[in-house]
Motif scaffolding. Structure first.
Motif, PDB file in Angstrom:
ATOM      1  N   LYS A  22       0.833  -1.206   0.000  1.00 31.00           N
ATOM      2  CA  LYS A  22       0.000   0.000   0.000  1.00 31.00           C
ATOM      3  C   LYS A  22       0.869   1.258   0.000  1.00 31.00           C
ATOM      4  CE  LYS A  22      -3.806   2.004   2.616  1.00 31.00           C
ATOM      5  NZ  LYS A  22      -4.778   1.753   3.684  1.00 31.00           N
ATOM      6  N   LEU A  23       1.920   1.255   0.819  1.00 32.45           N
ATOM      7  CA  LEU A  23       2.838   2.405   0.850  1.00 32.45           C
ATOM      8  C   LEU A  23       3.504   2.566  -0.512  1.00 32.45           C
ATOM      9  CD1 LEU A  23       4.143   4.637   2.534  1.00 32.45           C
ATOM     10  CD2 LEU A  23       5.883   2.998   3.251  1.00 32.45           C
ATOM     11  N   TRP A  26       1.150   4.188  -2.929  1.00 33.28           N
ATOM     12  CA  TRP A  26       1.023   5.641  -2.699  1.00 33.28           C
ATOM     13  C   TRP A  26       2.254   6.392  -3.211  1.00 33.28           C
ATOM     14  CZ3 TRP A  26      -2.704   8.925  -2.070  1.00 33.28           C
ATOM     15  CH2 TRP A  26      -3.933   8.492  -1.552  1.00 33.28           C
ATOM     16  N   VAL A  27       3.446   5.821  -3.017  1.00 34.02           N
ATOM     17  CA  VAL A  27       4.665   6.484  -3.525  1.00 34.02           C
ATOM     18  C   VAL A  27       4.626   6.513  -5.053  1.00 34.02           C
ATOM     19  CG1 VAL A  27       7.187   6.285  -3.701  1.00 34.02           C
ATOM     20  CG2 VAL A  27       6.067   5.917  -1.496  1.00 34.02           C
ATOM     21  N   LEU A  29       1.913   6.530  -6.867  1.00 32.98           N
ATOM     22  CA  LEU A  29       0.906   7.529  -7.255  1.00 32.98           C
ATOM     23  C   LEU A  29       1.464   8.944  -7.115  1.00 32.98           C
ATOM     24  CD1 LEU A  29      -2.448   6.119  -5.826  1.00 32.98           C
ATOM     25  CD2 LEU A  29      -1.518   5.920  -8.125  1.00 32.98           C
ATOM     26  N   ALA A  30       2.306   9.160  -6.089  1.00 29.29           N
ATOM     27  CA  ALA A  30       2.922  10.483  -5.930  1.00 29.29           C
ATOM     28  C   ALA A  30       3.794  10.800  -7.149  1.00 29.29           C
ATOM     29  CB  ALA A  30       3.755  10.517  -4.652  1.00 29.29           C
ATOM     30  N   VAL A  33       1.564  11.764  -9.934  1.00 26.84           N
ATOM     31  CA  VAL A  33       1.093  13.150  -9.792  1.00 26.84           C
ATOM     32  C   VAL A  33       2.104  14.084 -10.453  1.00 26.84           C
ATOM     33  CG1 VAL A  33       0.687  15.035  -8.143  1.00 26.84           C
ATOM     34  CG2 VAL A  33      -0.294  12.779  -7.704  1.00 26.84           C
ATOM     35  N   MET A  34       3.409  13.833 -10.198  1.00 26.87           N
ATOM     36  CA  MET A  34       4.458  14.667 -10.791  1.00 26.87           C
ATOM     37  C   MET A  34       4.429  14.551 -12.323  1.00 26.87           C
ATOM     38  SD  MET A  34       5.944  16.110  -8.274  1.00 26.87           S
ATOM     39  CE  MET A  34       7.388  16.801  -9.012  1.00 26.87           C
ATOM     40  N   THR A  37       1.347  16.380 -13.627  1.00 32.51           N
ATOM     41  CA  THR A  37       1.445  17.821 -13.390  1.00 32.51           C
ATOM     42  C   THR A  37       2.418  18.455 -14.371  1.00 32.51           C
ATOM     43  OG1 THR A  37       1.009  17.414 -11.074  1.00 32.51           O
ATOM     44  CG2 THR A  37       1.783  19.589 -11.629  1.00 32.51           C
ATOM     45  N   LEU A 178      -6.933   2.107  -5.313  1.00 35.26           N
ATOM     46  CA  LEU A 178      -6.181   3.364  -5.185  1.00 35.26           C
ATOM     47  C   LEU A 178      -5.758   3.862  -6.564  1.00 35.26           C
ATOM     48  CD1 LEU A 178      -3.898   2.612  -2.093  1.00 35.26           C
ATOM     49  CD2 LEU A 178      -5.759   4.272  -2.206  1.00 35.26           C
ATOM     50  N   HIS A 181      -8.821   5.136  -8.565  1.00 32.79           N
ATOM     51  CA  HIS A 181      -9.280   6.454  -8.108  1.00 32.79           C
ATOM     52  C   HIS A 181      -8.343   7.552  -8.598  1.00 32.79           C
ATOM     53  CE1 HIS A 181     -12.364   4.628  -5.858  1.00 32.79           C
ATOM     54  NE2 HIS A 181     -11.596   4.120  -4.925  1.00 32.79           N
ATOM     55  N   PHE A 182      -7.032   7.246  -8.638  1.00 33.62           N
ATOM     56  CA  PHE A 182      -6.072   8.235  -9.133  1.00 33.62           C
ATOM     57  C   PHE A 182      -6.381   8.579 -10.593  1.00 33.62           C
ATOM     58  CE2 PHE A 182      -2.279   8.973 -11.686  1.00 33.62           C
ATOM     59  CZ  PHE A 182      -1.861  10.166 -11.145  1.00 33.62           C
ATOM     60  N   ASP A 184      -9.186   8.421 -12.029  1.00 35.49           N
ATOM     61  CA  ASP A 184     -10.410   9.231 -11.986  1.00 35.49           C
ATOM     62  C   ASP A 184     -10.062  10.688 -11.653  1.00 35.49           C
ATOM     63  OD1 ASP A 184     -13.057  10.025 -11.844  1.00 35.49           O
ATOM     64  OD2 ASP A 184     -13.335   9.294  -9.804  1.00 35.49           O
ATOM     65  N   ILE A 185      -9.192  10.883 -10.666  1.00 35.49           N
ATOM     66  CA  ILE A 185      -8.822  12.247 -10.252  1.00 35.49           C
ATOM     67  C   ILE A 185      -8.143  12.996 -11.400  1.00 35.49           C
ATOM     68  CG2 ILE A 185      -7.188  13.531  -8.783  1.00 35.49           C
ATOM     69  CD1 ILE A 185      -7.949  11.688  -6.488  1.00 35.49           C
ATOM     70  N   PHE A 189      -9.492  16.705 -13.520  1.00 34.77           N
ATOM     71  CA  PHE A 189      -8.814  17.943 -13.904  1.00 34.77           C
ATOM     72  C   PHE A 189      -8.704  18.095 -15.418  1.00 34.77           C
ATOM     73  CE2 PHE A 189      -7.454  17.577  -9.493  1.00 34.77           C
ATOM     74  CZ  PHE A 189      -7.704  18.867  -9.060  1.00 34.77           C
TER      75      PHE A 189
ATOM     76  N   VAL B  52       2.813  11.437   2.039  1.00 31.54           N
ATOM     77  CA  VAL B  52       3.259  10.916   0.734  1.00 31.54           C
ATOM     78  C   VAL B  52       2.396  11.516  -0.377  1.00 31.54           C
ATOM     79  CG1 VAL B  52       3.463   8.834  -0.691  1.00 31.54           C
ATOM     80  CG2 VAL B  52       4.190   8.773   1.686  1.00 31.54           C
ATOM     81  N   PRO B  56       4.245  15.517  -3.496  1.00 28.27           N
ATOM     82  CA  PRO B  56       4.458  16.032  -4.858  1.00 28.27           C
ATOM     83  C   PRO B  56       3.941  17.446  -5.043  1.00 28.27           C
ATOM     84  CG  PRO B  56       2.836  14.252  -4.857  1.00 28.27           C
ATOM     85  CD  PRO B  56       3.483  14.262  -3.515  1.00 28.27           C
TER      86      PRO B  56
END
Lengths: 197, 75
Positions: A22-23, A26-27, A29-30, A33-34, A37, A178, A181-182, A184-185, A189, B52, B56
């Motif tokens: 899970k961790l 999330w890393v 997914l982070a 995000v970059m 973005t 997870l 959903h990402f 979807d997010i 945008f 976490v 970002p």
């Protein structure tokens, strides 16, 4: 509330108290995000520097985009329902909701495919102008992520065929959720930025 | 989101374009936050995951700060 322990799986002892998978998700997914973005940031900077963006040739069908938004939001709900069913131990319902998620994700891609085909038939290509370059890059990468999410969901779905496999690896449903959903997010945008402005 | 569609498609409202953009981006951000908090369980999970998830955005703010600092130099 739906951690591995509450979803009916044995709690895992780690230094952080969070299951490593899970961790790790999330890393990952982070980092995603970059990635998005960077692309969206480039789009915003290009758009702000253009006097008449995107021009009359840059029209997208808002209602197609709205329907696709609704489909992705519904698919987020179905995967939440799959996780809730997993918490109750109802494997049949998990499979049903996961199939619904895969079906809705596939609908999204089919509609996107028709949208692309309509643009191509009007000779609108990524090389047409900067707007269409941004549009195809952003939506193309998003569509690839949807495809990846569908593959991930199908992989988790395959565990549901055997109770032993589900008991050992069914907790990966939360990770698939997870990721889904990402995706979807990101669309939340992309839709206003590309279709409404 | 549907409200955003209606606002952007409804000429009677006569909102300036920047106003519509602000409303729609705000609605998108609220919706994304709700998905992260409830669907992705950030609200009930350990704080480490929230860090976490937010890290970002700190890096993005730093990157945007560097990019837009060129405006100050031009002035």
């Amino acid at each position: 509330m739906s951690t591995a322990a509450t979803a009916g799986y044995p709690a895992v002892e780690t230094a952080t108290g969070i299951p490593s998978g899970k961790l790790g998700m999330w890393v990952f997914l982070a980092s995603e995000v970059m990635f998005f973005t960077g692309l969206i940031g480039a789009y915003v900077v290009l758009r702000m520097g253009h006097p008449a963006w995107p021009g009359s040739e840059g029209h997208l069908n808002v209602w197609i985009g709205t329907v696709n938004t609704l489909i992705l939001i519904c698919s987020s709900t179905t995967i939440v329902l799959a996780l809730a069913a997993s918490g109750r131990g109802a494997t049949g319902a998990v499979r049903g909701w996961l199939l619904a998620t895969v079906g809705l994700g596939s609908c999204f891609l089919v509609i996107k495919g028709f949208e692309y085909a309509a643009k191509f038939s009007h000779h609108i290509l990524p090389s047409t102008n900067v707007f269409w370059s941004c549009y195809f890059v952003l939506t193309g990468f998003h569509a690839l992520h949807v495809l990846g999410g569908i593959a991930f969901n199908l992989w988790v779905l395959a565990y549901g065929r055997s109770p032993a496999a589900w008991a050992a690896r069914g907790h990966r449903l939360e990770y698939a959720g997870l990721y889904w959903h990402f995706v979807d997010i990101v669309w939340i945008f992309l839709f206003p930025m590309l279709y409404l402005f | 989101m549907l409200l955003g569609v209606v606002l952007s498609e409804w000429p009677l409202l006569r909102l300036p374009h920047a106003g519509i953009v602000a409303i729609v981006v705000a609605l998108s951000s609220i919706k994304a936050a709700l998905v992260a908090l409830f669907y992705m369980h950030l609200k009930g999970d350990r704080r480490l995951l929230a860090f976490v998830a937010l890290a970002p955005f700190g890096l993005i703010a730093l990157a945007l700060g560097v990019v837009f600092s060129s405006y100050l130099i031009r002035l």
